[in-house]
Scaffold this active site. Structure first.
Site, PDB file in Angstrom:
ATOM      1  N   GLU A 150      34.633  38.237  50.157  1.00  0.00           N
ATOM      2  CA  GLU A 150      34.680  37.787  51.530  1.00  0.00           C
ATOM      3  C   GLU A 150      32.951  37.809  51.697  1.00  0.00           C
ATOM      4  O   GLU A 150      32.198  38.561  51.406  1.00  0.00           O
ATOM      5  CB  GLU A 150      35.023  38.912  52.699  1.00  0.00           C
ATOM      6  CG  GLU A 150      36.669  38.790  52.707  1.00  0.00           C
ATOM      7  CD  GLU A 150      36.931  40.050  53.580  1.00  0.00           C
ATOM      8  OE1 GLU A 150      37.895  39.972  54.183  1.00  0.00           O
ATOM      9  OE2 GLU A 150      36.314  41.096  53.608  1.00  0.00           O
TER      10      GLU A 150
ATOM     11  N   ASN B 135      40.521  43.578  55.386  1.00  0.00           N
ATOM     12  CA  ASN B 135      40.635  44.965  55.843  1.00  0.00           C
ATOM     13  C   ASN B 135      41.190  45.117  57.287  1.00  0.00           C
ATOM     14  O   ASN B 135      41.729  46.157  57.623  1.00  0.00           O
ATOM     15  CB  ASN B 135      39.341  45.892  55.611  1.00  0.00           C
ATOM     16  CG  ASN B 135      39.330  46.455  54.102  1.00  0.00           C
ATOM     17  OD1 ASN B 135      40.268  46.332  53.490  1.00  0.00           O
ATOM     18  ND2 ASN B 135      38.192  47.029  53.760  1.00  0.00           N
TER      19      ASN B 135
ATOM     20  N   HIS C 295      31.946  41.002  50.210  1.00  0.00           N
ATOM     21  CA  HIS C 295      32.918  42.138  50.249  1.00  0.00           C
ATOM     22  C   HIS C 295      33.888  41.790  49.223  1.00  0.00           C
ATOM     23  O   HIS C 295      34.893  41.068  49.134  1.00  0.00           O
ATOM     24  CB  HIS C 295      33.405  42.422  51.443  1.00  0.00           C
ATOM     25  CG  HIS C 295      34.826  43.455  51.508  1.00  0.00           C
ATOM     26  ND1 HIS C 295      35.717  43.396  52.119  1.00  0.00           N
ATOM     27  CD2 HIS C 295      34.686  44.688  50.910  1.00  0.00           C
ATOM     28  CE1 HIS C 295      36.607  44.454  52.045  1.00  0.00           C
ATOM     29  NE2 HIS C 295      35.713  45.213  51.020  1.00  0.00           N
TER      30      HIS C 295
ATOM     31  N   SER D 221      32.639  47.755  53.277  1.00  0.00           N
ATOM     32  CA  SER D 221      34.019  47.413  53.402  1.00  0.00           C
ATOM     33  C   SER D 221      34.397  47.623  55.250  1.00  0.00           C
ATOM     34  O   SER D 221      35.325  46.824  55.472  1.00  0.00           O
ATOM     35  CB  SER D 221      35.112  48.057  52.597  1.00  0.00           C
ATOM     36  OG  SER D 221      35.041  49.442  52.740  1.00  0.00           O
TER      37      SER D 221
HETATM   38  N1  3HC Z   1      37.969  46.972  36.087  1.00  0.00           N
HETATM   39  C1  3HC Z   1      38.247  46.198  35.192  1.00  0.00           C
HETATM   40  N2  3HC Z   1      39.363  45.909  34.440  1.00  0.00           N
HETATM   41  C2  3HC Z   1      40.435  46.599  34.828  1.00  0.00           C
HETATM   42  C3  3HC Z   1      40.294  47.376  35.735  1.00  0.00           C
HETATM   43  C4  3HC Z   1      39.354  47.757  36.345  1.00  0.00           C
HETATM   44  N3  3HC Z   1      39.119  48.708  37.531  1.00  0.00           N
HETATM   45  N4  3HC Z   1      41.699  47.881  36.104  1.00  0.00           N
HETATM   46  C5  3HC Z   1      42.447  47.379  35.112  1.00  0.00           C
HETATM   47  N5  3HC Z   1      41.758  46.737  34.311  1.00  0.00           N
HETATM   48  C6  3HC Z   1      42.206  45.740  33.550  1.00  0.00           C
HETATM   49  C7  3HC Z   1      42.797  46.702  32.303  1.00  0.00           C
HETATM   50  O1  3HC Z   1      42.379  46.311  30.861  1.00  0.00           O
HETATM   51  C8  3HC Z   1      44.102  46.350  32.134  1.00  0.00           C
HETATM   52  O2  3HC Z   1      44.824  46.054  31.057  1.00  0.00           O
HETATM   53  P1  3HC Z   1      45.426  47.145  30.115  1.00  0.00           P
HETATM   54  O3  3HC Z   1      46.151  48.307  31.105  1.00  0.00           O
HETATM   55  O4  3HC Z   1      46.106  46.594  29.138  1.00  0.00           O
HETATM   56  O5  3HC Z   1      44.181  47.916  29.601  1.00  0.00           O
HETATM   57  C9  3HC Z   1      44.184  44.960  33.018  1.00  0.00           C
HETATM   58  O6  3HC Z   1      43.130  44.681  33.900  1.00  0.00           O
HETATM   59  C10 3HC Z   1      45.458  44.740  33.989  1.00  0.00           C
HETATM   60  O7  3HC Z   1      45.585  43.363  34.122  1.00  0.00           O
HETATM   61  P2  3HC Z   1      46.918  43.015  34.492  1.00  0.00           P
HETATM   62  O8  3HC Z   1      46.805  41.454  35.006  1.00  0.00           O
HETATM   63  O9  3HC Z   1      48.123  43.337  33.483  1.00  0.00           O
HETATM   64  O10 3HC Z   1      47.500  43.747  35.781  1.00  0.00           O
HETATM   65  P3  3HC Z   1      48.447  43.515  36.761  1.00  0.00           P
HETATM   66  O11 3HC Z   1      49.135  42.354  36.439  1.00  0.00           O
HETATM   67  O12 3HC Z   1      49.260  44.772  36.665  1.00  0.00           O
HETATM   68  O13 3HC Z   1      47.560  43.466  38.159  1.00  0.00           O
HETATM   69  C11 3HC Z   1      46.379  44.223  39.971  1.00  0.00           C
HETATM   70  C12 3HC Z   1      47.085  44.535  38.666  1.00  0.00           C
HETATM   71  C13 3HC Z   1      45.566  42.980  39.969  1.00  0.00           C
HETATM   72  C14 3HC Z   1      45.453  45.589  40.482  1.00  0.00           C
HETATM   73  C15 3HC Z   1      47.717  44.037  40.745  1.00  0.00           C
HETATM   74  O14 3HC Z   1      48.741  45.287  40.657  1.00  0.00           O
HETATM   75  C16 3HC Z   1      47.609  44.050  42.387  1.00  0.00           C
HETATM   76  O15 3HC Z   1      46.950  42.708  42.721  1.00  0.00           O
HETATM   77  N6  3HC Z   1      47.271  44.893  43.137  1.00  0.00           N
HETATM   78  C17 3HC Z   1      46.958  45.030  44.564  1.00  0.00           C
HETATM   79  C18 3HC Z   1      45.706  45.403  44.648  1.00  0.00           C
HETATM   80  C19 3HC Z   1      45.196  45.322  45.939  1.00  0.00           C
HETATM   81  O16 3HC Z   1      45.686  44.966  47.120  1.00  0.00           O
HETATM   82  N7  3HC Z   1      43.685  45.472  46.099  1.00  0.00           N
HETATM   83  C20 3HC Z   1      42.890  45.413  47.375  1.00  0.00           C
HETATM   84  C21 3HC Z   1      42.795  46.811  48.005  1.00  0.00           C
HETATM   85  S1  3HC Z   1      41.879  46.753  49.390  1.00  0.00           S
HETATM   86  C22 3HC Z   1      40.394  47.040  48.980  1.00  0.00           C
HETATM   87  O17 3HC Z   1      39.799  46.865  47.856  1.00  0.00           O
HETATM   88  C23 3HC Z   1      39.318  46.861  50.284  1.00  0.00           C
HETATM   89  C24 3HC Z   1      38.320  47.871  50.124  1.00  0.00           C
HETATM   90  O18 3HC Z   1      37.460  47.702  51.073  1.00  0.00           O
HETATM   91  C25 3HC Z   1      39.099  49.282  50.495  1.00  0.00           C
END
Ligand code: 3HC
Length: 284
Positions: A153, A191, A141, A120
């Site tokens: 990406e 990022n 990524h 990342s």
């Molecule tokens: N892997 C697989 N499945 C997963 C999971 C994972 N790690 N985490 C959750 N799930 C599944 C679960 O089964 C969950 O359902 P459950 O709670 O009923 O068991 C389901 O996904 C949740 O799905 P939903 O659609 O209901 O979830 P939300 O609508 O709450 O969305 C989200 C969750 C997509 C994470 C949303 O909150 C979001 O978009 N958040 C922002 C995340 C973000 O910005 N990420 C980027 C971070 S930066 C990065 O990664 C860069 C790196 O380089 C540091």
């Protein structure tokens, strides 16, 4: 363009397991490598758990779930990647072990296999420099949580050739992602923007004397974020975020990239977010 039939994933932590899950869900034979059989089994259980949740929610048939889990083969040996068409690296975010791995993959994998790093914040070009065939090394990524976040990406390093680059892009589409193309610059696209923004949010906690709950409510309700910044940093991992900030600060020397002292102190105290049970919030 040769079709990708078999995929390898090195490192089955949160990101590697997420990538492996996407591959088996897309119908691909997938080999996952961890350093011990126990860690491999933990990753398989994690994937099985999330796919079971999909069945429970009516998004997946039980049989399809079992077939998907069955497509994942676990190994502790890199030799198992010899017949893979694409290998993802998702190991520790440090240059030296990644370079060492790419040197080995370069030797073990077929000459037409694409080698992708999920780094990342490190340079794909520097990682690729360890391979004698850097033209087939790309960045792919993914975002946390990989199975849920649509973006990948596709990062072109200095010596990446067109064919492997486009194969990586097409593969991103095949596993249901929304790929974007970019060049190998610090932080790539998202990022480069998101890390200083999250760091600003954490600094404002102290400056405006606002609670994590109110900061999260602010960004969700005032800026339309799906998840507040404190919840997001807890999800990504405070150690991971601090490390990425340090890597970007080292490369750009922009003060906003540097990790806020509050996050460094949390990291040093072992408050790593969701994975350690405590960060800005507690997770039982
Ligand atoms: N892997 C697989 N499945 C997963 C999971 C994972 N790690 N985490 C959750 N799930 C599944 C679960 O089964 C969950 O359902 P459950 O709670 O009923 O068991 C389901 O996904 C949740 O799905 P939903 O659609 O209901 O979830 P939300 O609508 O709450 O969305 C989200 C969750 C997509 C994470 C949303 O909150 C979001 O978009 N958040 C922002 C995340 C973000 O910005 N990420 C980027 C971070 S930066 C990065 O990664 C860069 C790196 O380089 C540091």
């Amino acid at each position: 363009m040769a079709e990708i039939r078999k995929v390898g994933v090195v490192g089955l932590g949160a990101m590697g397991a997420g990538i492996a899950q996407l591959c088996v869900e897309a119908g691909l034979e997938t080999v996952g490598r961890e350093v011990t059989a126990e860690l491999g089994q933990t990753a398989r259980d994690r994937i099985g758990h999330f796919l079971t949740r999909k069945v429970e929610k009516g998004q997946f048939e039980q049989e399809a779930r079992d077939d998907a889990v069955g497509r994942l083969t676990l190994t502790t040996e890199l030799d198992a990647f010899a017949d893979c068409d694409l290998v993802f690296e998702a190991i520790v975010e440090e240059l030296e072990p990644k370079q060492e791995l790419f040197g080995e993959l370069d030797r073990i994998c077929r000459p037409d296999a694409v080698l992708a790093t999920n780094t990342s914040a490190l340079s794909v070009t520097e990682i690729a420099a360890a391979a004698s065939t850097p033209g087939r090394v790309v960045g792919m990524h993914f975002f946390n949580p990989a199975p849920l976040m649509p973006l990948v990406e596709i990062v072109r390093a200095e010596l990446t050739e067109d064919e492997p680059f486009e194969r990586a892009f097409a593969f991103g589409e095949r596993i249901g992602k929304t790929p974007i193309r970019c060049h190998d610059t610090p932080g790539f696209v998202v990022n480069r923007v998101l890390i200083p923004l999250l760091n600003d949010c954490i600094r404002v906690l102290d400056e405006a004397r606002v609670t994590p709950e109110d900061m999260d409510a602010g960004m969700k309700n005032g800026a339309g974020w799906p998840m507040g910044p404190c919840t997001l940093v807890d999800l990504v991992g405070i150690d991971v975020h601090v490390h990425a900030s340090e890597a970007l600060y080292e490369k750009t020397r922009e003060p906003r990239m540097a990790p806020p002292p509050r996050l460094v102190a949390m990291r040093n105290a072992g408050l790593l977010g969701r994975k350690s049970g405590r960060g800005f919030y507690r997770y039982d």
